[in-house]
Write a protein that holds these residues in place. Structure first.
Motif, PDB file in Angstrom:
ATOM      1  N   ASN A  92       7.647  94.978  36.356  1.00  0.00           N
ATOM      2  CA  ASN A  92       6.558  95.991  36.132  1.00  0.00           C
ATOM      3  C   ASN A  92       5.131  95.343  36.427  1.00  0.00           C
ATOM      4  O   ASN A  92       4.352  96.215  36.520  1.00  0.00           O
ATOM      5  N   ARG A 113      11.462 101.686  42.913  1.00  0.00           N
ATOM      6  CA  ARG A 113      11.086 102.798  41.934  1.00  0.00           C
ATOM      7  C   ARG A 113      12.112 103.808  42.169  1.00  0.00           C
ATOM      8  O   ARG A 113      12.589 104.023  43.304  1.00  0.00           O
ATOM      9  N   GLU A 156      -3.068 103.986  37.586  1.00  0.00           N
ATOM     10  CA  GLU A 156      -1.897 104.706  37.214  1.00  0.00           C
ATOM     11  C   GLU A 156      -1.968 106.224  37.452  1.00  0.00           C
ATOM     12  O   GLU A 156      -1.042 106.919  37.946  1.00  0.00           O
ATOM     13  N   ARG A 190       0.430 108.412  39.938  1.00  0.00           N
ATOM     14  CA  ARG A 190       1.368 109.415  39.405  1.00  0.00           C
ATOM     15  C   ARG A 190       1.010 110.739  40.078  1.00  0.00           C
ATOM     16  O   ARG A 190       2.105 111.388  40.482  1.00  0.00           O
ATOM     17  N   GLU A 202       8.690 108.031  41.356  1.00  0.00           N
ATOM     18  CA  GLU A 202       8.130 107.849  39.843  1.00  0.00           C
ATOM     19  C   GLU A 202       6.981 106.664  40.005  1.00  0.00           C
ATOM     20  O   GLU A 202       7.285 105.450  40.234  1.00  0.00           O
ATOM     21  N   GLN A 210       4.840 103.142  38.976  1.00  0.00           N
ATOM     22  CA  GLN A 210       5.308 102.071  38.391  1.00  0.00           C
ATOM     23  C   GLN A 210       4.783 102.364  36.944  1.00  0.00           C
ATOM     24  O   GLN A 210       3.839 102.700  36.391  1.00  0.00           O
ATOM     25  N   SER A 211       5.591 101.736  36.101  1.00  0.00           N
ATOM     26  CA  SER A 211       5.531 101.684  34.494  1.00  0.00           C
ATOM     27  C   SER A 211       4.960 100.387  34.022  1.00  0.00           C
ATOM     28  O   SER A 211       4.880  99.387  34.707  1.00  0.00           O
ATOM     29  N   ARG A 212       4.460 100.413  32.722  1.00  0.00           N
ATOM     30  CA  ARG A 212       4.089  99.184  32.018  1.00  0.00           C
ATOM     31  C   ARG A 212       5.296  98.566  31.218  1.00  0.00           C
ATOM     32  O   ARG A 212       6.084  99.274  30.620  1.00  0.00           O
ATOM     33  N   ASP A 213       4.982  97.202  30.971  1.00  0.00           N
ATOM     34  CA  ASP A 213       5.965  96.760  29.985  1.00  0.00           C
ATOM     35  C   ASP A 213       5.297  96.918  28.482  1.00  0.00           C
ATOM     36  O   ASP A 213       4.036  97.151  28.386  1.00  0.00           O
TER      37      ASP A 213
END
Length: 497
Positions: A285, A300, A343, A347, A357, A359-362
């Motif tokens: 991530n 992703r 982000e 999005r 989708e 990229q997400s965060r930890d």
């Protein structure tokens, strides 16, 4: 997608960029988005809080380590021309390359330099002045640093490797500097009218300065504009407008062709740069799930994303493109907390135009994953940072992060103390966020006793230190809430003395 789709996205992007920069104390930002042959661009805020000069779509920001993708492309042009072999030792072309382990220096290949698997010390920012010989002197100076691990063994993000590649490009092109090669072989053929390799070139444009956190909690102009020229091929000073980065990305999506049909790379070379060379430890991530020849690879839901981030003194940047969807975006900022801005743009762009989708965060799991502490406990270091994983008096784990070398000179020598929680069976995570981000502490491999030989943090490998090296730095004696843990591992290859 159609022109209408991209134009329809513009009002949403304007609104979210204004909101995200204001809420996250980002003084100024510029964005460009490409969908097929169509491009939109926008900007908000100011380039310099002291002068109040407004940011515009034509403004230049430092792109930081996105420069590495330019250096990688310059290198692949040489490979394509038959002047460089990816699997030949780099010393074939740069005989000055050496580190404390002569055998490692002799075996490091060009491919390993491009894919961050060389094992060279990563965060070396020694300043060798402003002359055209700065990169050469930097490479010669690596002899005073330790090899981190055997070439090809694992991934560790490495600025030094790209200075070596910059010297390789400069030498084979028989040009006076890496910057000259960049101008002649990328900036000119791609028609990048708003890209500058040196500060005196950037002054000809409307150019941003970096901003750092001030004592009152606000942003203030950074005291210096650039990192040393010796790190130029890795991203010390290149500046560009967002649209010019999109032109570069579009050439990579268009099989190596510039907008006017000029070929900068073959389709085969472009594809090779996106072939995974190494899988990254941890969740993926932060940097991505793998690395190609110069580009991060991010798998992703919805498709593959390719790109790179950049950071200099008070400026941060992001370049992303989805090669299978023909969509790309770049975001350039000059201070504050840029991650939420990146982000928000990602999005909106990938969600609307590519069906990918973001990229997400930890984030810490609830509840925390049970882990065994023993594999993690100990002291680790790379060229820019020491990391101590210790037990706190409440029985939990804590990380003590201490800057070293040139990083300490830039940021100050004071350590950070961070409580940790279990994240996966082979990684820990910050229990508390720093600017909304939780860093992952991953173990890529263990020794015969089951202890981590290295720690993967922030994209960098930190090598376990020997007892003697660890005890030279009594960092914890003034912290009553932290109990130092002595590591009884065999001597490591790191010598910080």
């Amino acid at each position: 997608m159609t022109d209408t789709d991209l134009d329809g996205l513009l009002p949403e992007l304007v609104a979210l960029l204004d909101t995200a920069t204001r809420e996250n104390h980002v003084p100024g930002a510029a964005v460009a988005v490409s969908d097929g042959d169509q491009v939109i661009e926008l900007a908000t805020g100011v380039l310099n809080l002291n002068t109040g000069v407004a940011a515009t779509p034509d403004s230049l920001f430092q792109i930081g380590s996105i420069t590495k993708t330019l250096t990688a492309t310059l290198t692949m042009q040489l490979v394509e021309a038959g002047l460089v072999d990816l699997d030949e030792p780099a010393r074939t072309y740069v005989p000055e390359l050496t580190v404390s382990d002569p055998a490692a220096a002799e075996s490091v290949t060009v491919r390993q330099l491009l894919s961050h698997t060389s094992g060279l010390p990563g965060d070396v920012f020694t300043d060798f002045g402003r002359g055209d010989d700065a990169v050469l002197r930097y490479v010669e100076g690596l002899k005073d640093h330790d090899q981190m691990y055997e070439p090809g063994r694992m991934f560790s993000y490495c600025n030094a490797a790209y200075s070596v590649l910059g010297l390789l490009v400069q030498r084979i092109r028989e040009l006076p500097s890496w910057e000259a090669a960049l101008r002649e072989h990328l900036i000119a053929p791609l028609g990048l009218t708003h890209m500058a390799a040196l500060p005196e070139e950037a002054l000809l444009f409307r150019t941003a300065v970096g901003h750092l956190d001030g004592p009152d909690g606000g942003q203030q102009v950074a005291p210096i504009w650039q990192l040393p020229r010796s790190a130029a091929p890795a991203g010390a000073s290149t500046a560009a407008r967002a649209r010019d980065l999109i032109a570069f990305a579009r050439a990579h999506m268009n099989g190596g062709l510039a907008q006017d049909g000029t070929r900068i790379l073959s389709e085969a070379s472009v594809a090779a740069m996106r072939e995974q060379q190494v899988a990254l430890p941890g969740s993926g991530n932060l940097l991505g799930t793998g690395w190609g020849l110069g580009f991060a690879l991010i798998d992703r839901p919805g498709g593959l994303v390719v790109g790179h981030d950049g950071g200099t003194i008070g400026q941060t940047s992001r370049l992303r493109f989805a090669p299978d969807k023909g969509v790309a975006f770049s975001v350039l900022t000059n201070g504050g907390d840029a991650l939420p801005v990146f982000e928000a743009v990602e999005r909106a762009v990938f969600g609307a135009l590519a069906g990918i989708e973001a990229q997400s965060r930890d984030v810490p799991p609830q509840p925390a994953v049970p882990i065994e502490a023993e594999p993690f406990l100990g002291s680790y270091a790379d060229a820019g940072q020491r990391v101590d994983i210790v037990r706190s008096h409440d029985g939990g784990l804590q990380a003590v992060l201490t800057p070293l070398g040139a990083i300490a000179a830039l940021t100050g020598p004071d350590p950070q103390y961070k409580p940790l929680v279990g994240y996966t069976p082979s990684s820990l995570l910050d229990a508390e966020p720093e600017r909304g981000r939780y860093l992952e502490y991953a173990v890529p491999e263990v020794d015969e006793q089951g202890r981590a030989t290295h720690l993967f943090l922030g994209g960098r490998i930190h090598t376990r230190m020997s007892d003697a090296d660890a005890l030279r730095y009594p960092l914890l004696e003034n912290r009553p809430d932290v109990r130092p843990t002595v590591d009884h591992s065999p001597p490591a290859d790191v010598d910080l003395g």
